[in-house]
Every structure is written in C-alpha cells, then in structure tokens.
Design an enzyme around this catalytic site. Structure first.
Site, PDB file in Angstrom:
ATOM      1  N   ARG A 101       0.851  -1.187   0.000  1.00  0.00           N
ATOM      2  CA  ARG A 101       0.000   0.000   0.000  1.00  0.00           C
ATOM      3  C   ARG A 101       0.888   1.240   0.000  1.00  0.00           C
ATOM      4  NH1 ARG A 101      -2.318   2.833   4.417  1.00  0.00           N
ATOM      5  NH2 ARG A 101      -1.567   1.250   5.871  1.00  0.00           N
ATOM      6  N   ARG A 149      -4.856   6.186   4.877  1.00  0.00           N
ATOM      7  CA  ARG A 149      -6.317   6.329   4.871  1.00  0.00           C
ATOM      8  C   ARG A 149      -6.719   7.795   4.771  1.00  0.00           C
ATOM      9  NH1 ARG A 149      -4.114   1.320   6.297  1.00  0.00           N
ATOM     10  NH2 ARG A 149      -5.702  -0.262   5.999  1.00  0.00           N
ATOM     11  N   ASN A 203      -3.082  -7.322  -6.398  1.00  0.00           N
ATOM     12  CA  ASN A 203      -2.940  -8.332  -5.348  1.00  0.00           C
ATOM     13  C   ASN A 203      -4.008  -9.416  -5.446  1.00  0.00           C
ATOM     14  OD1 ASN A 203      -0.810  -6.820  -4.530  1.00  0.00           O
ATOM     15  ND2 ASN A 203      -1.611  -6.311  -2.519  1.00  0.00           N
ATOM     16  N   ASN A 217      -2.218  -8.042   1.180  1.00  0.00           N
ATOM     17  CA  ASN A 217      -3.340  -7.155   1.470  1.00  0.00           C
ATOM     18  C   ASN A 217      -4.171  -6.830   0.225  1.00  0.00           C
ATOM     19  OD1 ASN A 217      -3.418  -6.539   4.288  1.00  0.00           O
ATOM     20  ND2 ASN A 217      -1.468  -5.491   4.076  1.00  0.00           N
ATOM     21  N   ASP A 228      -1.376  -6.821  13.685  1.00  0.00           N
ATOM     22  CA  ASP A 228      -2.245  -6.047  14.578  1.00  0.00           C
ATOM     23  C   ASP A 228      -2.005  -6.444  16.037  1.00  0.00           C
ATOM     24  OD1 ASP A 228      -3.419  -4.964  12.271  1.00  0.00           O
ATOM     25  OD2 ASP A 228      -4.856  -6.616  12.163  1.00  0.00           O
ATOM     26  N   ARG A 288       1.453  -5.054  17.114  1.00  0.00           N
ATOM     27  CA  ARG A 288       1.366  -3.613  17.374  1.00  0.00           C
ATOM     28  C   ARG A 288       0.633  -3.325  18.682  1.00  0.00           C
ATOM     29  NH1 ARG A 288      -0.268  -1.977  11.205  1.00  0.00           N
ATOM     30  NH2 ARG A 288       1.856  -1.599  10.416  1.00  0.00           N
ATOM     31  N   HIS A 336      -8.610  -6.839   9.175  1.00  0.00           N
ATOM     32  CA  HIS A 336      -7.200  -6.425   9.118  1.00  0.00           C
ATOM     33  C   HIS A 336      -7.067  -5.119   8.345  1.00  0.00           C
ATOM     34  CE1 HIS A 336      -2.897  -6.814   9.305  1.00  0.00           C
ATOM     35  NE2 HIS A 336      -2.761  -6.942   8.001  1.00  0.00           N
ATOM     36  N   MET A 338       5.876  -6.648   9.116  1.00  0.00           N
ATOM     37  CA  MET A 338       4.972  -7.670   8.590  1.00  0.00           C
ATOM     38  C   MET A 338       5.704  -9.001   8.442  1.00  0.00           C
ATOM     39  SD  MET A 338       1.817  -8.181   7.682  1.00  0.00           S
ATOM     40  CE  MET A 338       1.886  -9.808   8.393  1.00  0.00           C
TER      41      MET A 338
END
Length: 280
Positions: free
Chosen positions: A46, A50, A73, A98, A129, A132, A156, A207
């Site tokens: 990405r 956002r 993807n 993703n 997630d 983090r 996710h 990741m």
C-alpha cells in the site's frame, strides 16, 4: 530484480539443518510439490494512507492507486491459490497479501472452484495487529510487550481492527484520551510507516516478523503442540448470522489447522461500539 533462486542463496550458508531452495517464476508447480504450508506475502504494498482518501485534491489519484493495488494483489493471490488447488490441495494456506479482508475470501472461493477448499486450512495473517497492540500497550504501561498480550478481533484494515484491551492486565487500565489514541494507532499504525517511507512502501519488516510469528505458531500446532492459540482471520461461525463469513478471533491451531474458534468473550462499552461499527 533479484530472482528467488539467487535471493535464497545466502540462507543456504546459515547454521541450520533446514534445506532452503529457490525456484524460478516458471517453476511454481515444482515449488508447490508436496508442500504442507504455503505462505503468500506476494503483491504490491500500500502506498497511500487512509487520510489520503479524504484529501479532495488527491482523491482521484488515490482511488486509481487503490483500485490498481486491489486488482494486482487479487489477481496474484487468485493465481497462486489456483496453483495450490491443482498441485498441493491439502496445503495450509497463510495469506499475508493485502487487503487480507478481501484476499482471504478470494483464496477460499478459488479453492472452492477447484473442489478442494478446507476452511480449517486457510488463514489470513492478522498477527501484525496483535504485535502492534502489544508493543503500543507495553509502551504506555512501561512494561515489555511480552507482558502485554492483547487479543485483536475483526478484520485487518482500519476500523475493522478491534483490540480487546479490556481483556488485558495492562490494557484494561487505559482510559479516556489515551485509550482513544491507542486504539487509533493500533488500527492505523500502517499509516505511520507509509508516511515515514513517503509513499514508497508499507510495513514490510514488521509484517515479515509478524508473518514468521504466525507461521511458527501454526507449525507448532501441526507438530502436535497443544494450547497454541492466536488470532487469525478465518471462515468463522461467530457472526455468520450477520452476513460475516470471515472473522479474526482467537483460534487454537493443531494438527488439522484450525482446531477451535473461540468466542470473543466479554467486551467493554467502548469495544462493543467498535465491534458494532465494524459489523455495520
């Protein structure tokens, strides 16, 4: 671009008894022969946050990038799933590419078409997630992330990520504005990396760490270890009555892949609101 064959050559010198082998792009079927676990990180990262979606002047460009990101993807995971269905139909498939909320159903539908789909063997890797959440909560509490495990449910992506802080020893003590900022950072932590890389990439290293962490958990379960429980995005019965076929929650991993899908447990009022928002 470095080929997979050359990329793995340094790993062959590592002090390990594991055998590492790379395959050229046109040797996919050969690479999948006899495989029990397939990890799919392939795809493009990405390159927008956002917030970019709400930037009116850049919206057209961002929407085009988003569409290209998804189409690229989606086609990659579809083609890989097709090859898996053809060559190694009983393999456990771990999807990192993703958007996981979409790529996992694509893998499932591709395997369904091939007549080999087993919902206990298809996983969306949402471990980043979880990592983090533990790291950020530990930072606030002043303790090591290993001491602040946080269950993260939902999906996710952004607001579909629901950290269950109230179920953690330290997370349940976080309130008010600090709580709101923590939840936002867990949900949109990837934006920090995209901004830091100035749009040149996303959270590749973290990741990779999270992907390896989940893969190791699955291997432990497949090897017969009991009590291996971690959140993962799988076909789930928890909210099927609301039209949600895939959902991330705590799952026990074992010799069959998915052994048990656990309910999400008691929620705080804030978490109820977050969950209702992601299910809407």
């Amino acid at each position: 671009m470095i080929s997979a064959v050359h990329l793995v050559s340094p790993l062959m010198l590592a002090t390990s008894t594991l055998r590492v082998q790379g395959f050229a792009a046109d040797k996919l079927d050969e690479a999948l022969q006899g495989v029990e676990v397939v990890v799919i990180p392939a795809g493009v990262p990405r390159k927008m946050t956002r917030d970019d979606l709400f930037n009116v002047s850049a919206r057209r460009r961002v929407l085009v990038q988003t569409l290209m990101f998804f189409q690229t993807n989606a086609s990659i995971v579809r083609d890989l799933a097709s090859a898996i269905g053809r060559v190694s139909p009983t393999a456990h498939v771990l999807v990192i590419s993703n958007p996981v909320n979409s790529t996992v159903p694509i893998v499932a539908s591709t395997l369904i078409k091939a007549g080999v789909y087993n919902p206990a063997r298809v996983f969306g890797v949402t471990t980043l997630d979880v990592v983090r959440a533990a790291r950020f909560t530990g930072g606030i509490a002043g303790v090591h992330p290993n001491d602040t495990p946080i269950t993260v449910v939902g999906g996710h992506s952004g607001a579909t990520i629901v950290p269950l802080l109230s179920q953690g020893k330290y997370g349940k003590e976080i309130k008010g504005e600090v709580y709101d900022k923590l939840v936002y950072r867990i949900q949109f932590g990837g934006d920090e990396v995209v901004k830091a890389k100035d749009g040149a990439g996303s959270a590749t290293l973290s990741m990779a760490f999270a992907g390896a962490k989940f893969t190791n958990a699955l291997l432990r379960g497949l090897n017969g270890e009991k009590g291996v429980v971690t959140p993962t995005f799988v076909e789930s019965p928890l909210f099927k009555d609301q039209g949600i076929d895939f959902f991330s929650s705590n799952v026990e991993l074992g010799v069959n892949g998915v052994e048990t899908i656990y309910p999400i447990g008691p929620l705080s009022a804030e978490e109820e609101k977050l969950l209702s928002g992601m299910l809407a």
